[in-house]
Design an enzyme around this catalytic site. Structure first.
Site, short mmCIF file in Angstrom:
data_model
loop_
_atom_site.label_atom_id
_atom_site.label_comp_id
_atom_site.label_asym_id
_atom_site.label_seq_id
_atom_site.Cartn_x
_atom_site.Cartn_y
_atom_site.Cartn_z
N CYS B 16 28.10 4.15 29.19
CA CYS B 16 28.76 4.08 27.89
C CYS B 16 30.07 4.86 27.94
CB CYS B 16 27.85 4.66 26.82
SG CYS B 16 26.32 3.71 26.63
N ASP B 17 31.05 4.41 27.16
CA ASP B 17 32.36 5.05 27.21
C ASP B 17 32.66 5.82 25.93
OD1 ASP B 17 33.11 3.13 25.31
OD2 ASP B 17 34.13 1.87 26.77
N ILE B 18 33.89 6.27 25.77
CA ILE B 18 34.24 7.13 24.65
C ILE B 18 34.03 6.46 23.29
CG2 ILE B 18 35.78 8.70 25.85
CD1 ILE B 18 38.12 7.00 25.10
#
Lengths: 138, 138, 138, 138
Positions: B16-18
């Site tokens: 998962c990213d920001i």
């Protein structure tokens, strides 16, 4: 082809897989990084927008793999952008091997922007990207 | 939709990213893994073929992002395959959130096989994938 | 060795590099995922804590690579945890190949928790992890 | 600190996780890339050696995380190397944020080289890395 933005990069060994070439999925990383650097260059900060709960989102990706990049290759990503609807823009992104400027990958990444409630929301600075497409000169 | 193969997976936090969602590029990993597991299930070992210098290659990818997977989500990937030309086959791969069987991503991955000299080469066991498309039952 | 938690996984082809083995960095992903699944199993949600601005952070990692995992390998990660100071805990994490239960990697990951201002902050549910180390039975 | 080699890099958004910082595992990628670029600079091609069935392998990694890199950060990796036994060498690798030259991560990566049969094998060009450690000047 003329591009509004160009980013120079180099293949990293950990990006290559057992076939000895850059893994297909890694090109999505290259394209995202080039896109975000382009946006930054145009005054649009992806991460800052995310903190403001405005999310730039990819809704469609088309990638044509022409030739594989291999370990040690220098390459560059050219970026153009066109508005494809009121709330959508297409990033035309091509990856070239630096040694001979050979086309490795051609991509069209369609994005939109949504606000905190998931509704389409076009920040002014993103809308301003919607300039007429530059003359394509092969 | 009916699928010839289905792989159950779970989102991992590092994917998962920001924005707090699975990064766009990670879906290419999910799709590749599901594809290779499907091939293995059909008796085709991607890694073993690579060692024999027969490379299964992706030449085009189309991804439609519908809804984002988030941390903790269980999901499954459905896989179908159709032959689209003498030396090409299309993998139709859809990603569903397990909790509600909602479609998250729809993808068409076009592949081919090449031998050591980069020439199209269709191993018998791959060609045998080219069965008539299963009846799609929504 | 006895473990408080065990997670079964399988190597994915995209995790392997040009040497045909799982890339060194990928083990950090395996370890993180096993750690987060362990925490979840103990009622601690890494992502939920992050949303509350309480960040579980790794401050030191020690990894001993014994044997390489290769494409297709099934493996499992064993997890133990011991409190090493008032605000630190050590995760003892070992990776075993499933086929023969051979030790592939031994790791000690030291973590702490910080609040929004970056100060050490030990959430009650994390502190409760600090149980006496289970008897190690080879 | 003096380093024999220095590589300038920039954080890419896809390398950041839900905490908004570079994911712990990504530093292993940074360190590997800097190590391979250093080796290349010294005339040692990791990928070419792999093709010759001589594998440079990491057998131990120690990482001390000091401060997190965040999206947009420019940073550099300093590399030194010392021989720690007849067939082992330690890469001392430190990651600094470019804006203020603040130490973000300190790492010691221990490597060895093995031949096709998995036996320790020290290629001449790698052995020649075993120069006396440069004077450390803080």
């Amino acid at each position: 082809m003329d591009y509004r933005y160009r980013l120079d990069m180099k293949v990293r060994d950990y990006e290559c897989d057992i076939q000895g070439v850059v893994n297909n999925g890694v090109y999505m990383n290259y394209l995202e990084h080039a896109r975000h650097e382009f946006l930054l260059h145009e005054g649009i900060d992806f991460a800052e927008l995310a903190r403001q709960k405005i999310n730039l989102m990819v809704i469609r990706a088309e990638l044509d793999y022409k030739l594989p990049l291999v370990t040690g290759d220098h390459f560059w990503v050219g970026v153009n952008v066109v508005q494809s609807s009121k709330v959508r823009f297409d990033f035309l992104q091509d990856v070239y091997r630096a040694a001979d400027n050979k086309l490795m990958l051609r991509a069209k990444i369609t994005g939109t922007a949504v606000n905190e409630r998931g509704r389409p929301f076009m920040p002014e600075q993103v809308a301003s990207l919607a300039l007429p497409q530059p003359e394509a000169v092969e």
